[in-house]
Design an enzyme around this catalytic site. Structure first.
Site, PDB file in Angstrom:
ATOM      1  N   GLY A  93       1.629  -4.403   4.633  1.00 52.67           N
ATOM      2  CA  GLY A  93       0.580  -3.993   5.559  1.00 52.67           C
ATOM      3  C   GLY A  93       0.310  -2.496   5.498  1.00 52.67           C
ATOM      4  O   GLY A  93       1.032  -1.730   4.860  1.00 52.67           O
ATOM      5  N   SER A  94      -0.730  -2.117   6.174  1.00 48.44           N
ATOM      6  CA  SER A  94      -1.099  -0.709   6.279  1.00 48.44           C
ATOM      7  C   SER A  94       0.074   0.095   6.839  1.00 48.44           C
ATOM      8  O   SER A  94       0.771  -0.360   7.754  1.00 48.44           O
ATOM      9  CB  SER A  94      -2.311  -0.579   7.205  1.00 48.44           C
ATOM     10  N   SER A 140       2.938   0.637   5.697  1.00 45.14           N
ATOM     11  CA  SER A 140       4.275   0.086   5.473  1.00 45.14           C
ATOM     12  C   SER A 140       5.083   0.915   4.485  1.00 45.14           C
ATOM     13  O   SER A 140       6.276   0.684   4.319  1.00 45.14           O
ATOM     14  CB  SER A 140       4.193  -1.364   4.982  1.00 45.14           C
ATOM     15  N   GLY A 141       4.454   1.874   3.816  1.00 45.47           N
ATOM     16  CA  GLY A 141       5.183   2.747   2.897  1.00 45.47           C
ATOM     17  C   GLY A 141       4.983   2.429   1.427  1.00 45.47           C
ATOM     18  O   GLY A 141       5.735   2.913   0.578  1.00 45.47           O
ATOM     19  N   LYS A 142       3.977   1.634   1.107  1.00 44.07           N
ATOM     20  CA  LYS A 142       3.747   1.224  -0.281  1.00 44.07           C
ATOM     21  C   LYS A 142       3.428   2.402  -1.197  1.00 44.07           C
ATOM     22  O   LYS A 142       3.966   2.475  -2.308  1.00 44.07           O
ATOM     23  CB  LYS A 142       2.598   0.218  -0.372  1.00 44.07           C
ATOM     24  N   SER A 143       2.583   3.293  -0.774  1.00 38.87           N
ATOM     25  CA  SER A 143       2.189   4.423  -1.630  1.00 38.87           C
ATOM     26  C   SER A 143       3.367   5.357  -1.903  1.00 38.87           C
ATOM     27  O   SER A 143       3.565   5.787  -3.044  1.00 38.87           O
ATOM     28  CB  SER A 143       1.030   5.203  -1.001  1.00 38.87           C
ATOM     29  N   ASP A 170      -6.436   1.395  -1.658  1.00 35.89           N
ATOM     30  CA  ASP A 170      -7.156   2.530  -1.055  1.00 35.89           C
ATOM     31  C   ASP A 170      -7.983   3.269  -2.109  1.00 35.89           C
ATOM     32  O   ASP A 170      -9.090   3.739  -1.814  1.00 35.89           O
ATOM     33  CB  ASP A 170      -6.181   3.502  -0.376  1.00 35.89           C
TER      34      ASP A 170
END
EC number: 2.7.1.-
Length: 184
Positions: free
Chosen positions: A11-12, A14-17, A37
């Site tokens: 989700g937004s 959540s720390g993916k980037s 994004d």
């Protein structure tokens, strides 16, 4: 099969980037990162805030239209073509459609070895990050925390609420055959 793609779904906020960057820093070979994004930023303005494109609601909801889906399919196919050509790719996405979204990526990545990674984070932590960022609609992180994982199958799951990006990246790197992390 050699893995040429790592798909991070969460989700937004959540720390993916941050996780994708940590993974790039850790792996010995160059890996390219493409995030949803980046795709949204590349869209013409007429497809943002429009019923046929992508619209972000005041309550954190996200609605997507046919033009968005068409362009996103083309973007996915392009990333798949790069991976099939030999590029190593990290994909940072938000599966708003759960397993349907994963199915779209499976189609785009046909013939590519993929490591599917669920990026989880407690809704309270994601919401605090969302507020601190200031560039997201408050409510999006909480709304997406579980939604994006519905019926999605993963090879691995990480928790960015309890792990640093480097720790989660190390966990992922250990699941990539023939890709020993640097310094390990």
């Amino acid at each position: 099969m050699i893995i040429n793609a790592v798909v991070l779904n969460g989700g937004s906020s959540s720390g993916k980037s941050s996780l994708a960057r940590a993974l790039q820093d850790l792996l010995p070979d160059p890996w390219l990162t493409f995030g949803v994004d980046d795709f949204i930023d590349a869209l013409p303005r007429r497809l943002t805030g429009d019923g046929d494109g992508i619209t972000f609601g005041a309550n954190g909801g996200v609605d997507i239209g046919a033009a968005f889906m068409e362009q996103e399919t083309l973007w996915m196919k392009g990333i798949g073509a790069m991976a099939r050509a030999g590029a190593k790719i990290i994909i940072d996405d938000v599966f708003l459609g759960g397993d349907h979204s994963q199915g779209r990526w499976r189609t785009a990545l046909t013939g590519v070895g993929v490591l599917w990674v669920g990026v989880r984070c407690a809704p309270d932590i994601a919401e605090a990050r969302e507020r601190a960022r200031g560039d997201r609609t408050v409510g999006m992180a909480r709304q997406q925390a579980d939604l994006v994982h519905r019926n999605v199958r993963y090879d691995l799951e990480v928790d960015t609420g309890t792990q640093t990006p480097a720790e989660a990246a190390t966990q992922i790197a250990h699941h990539l055959p023939h890709q020993p992390p640097t310094g390990q």
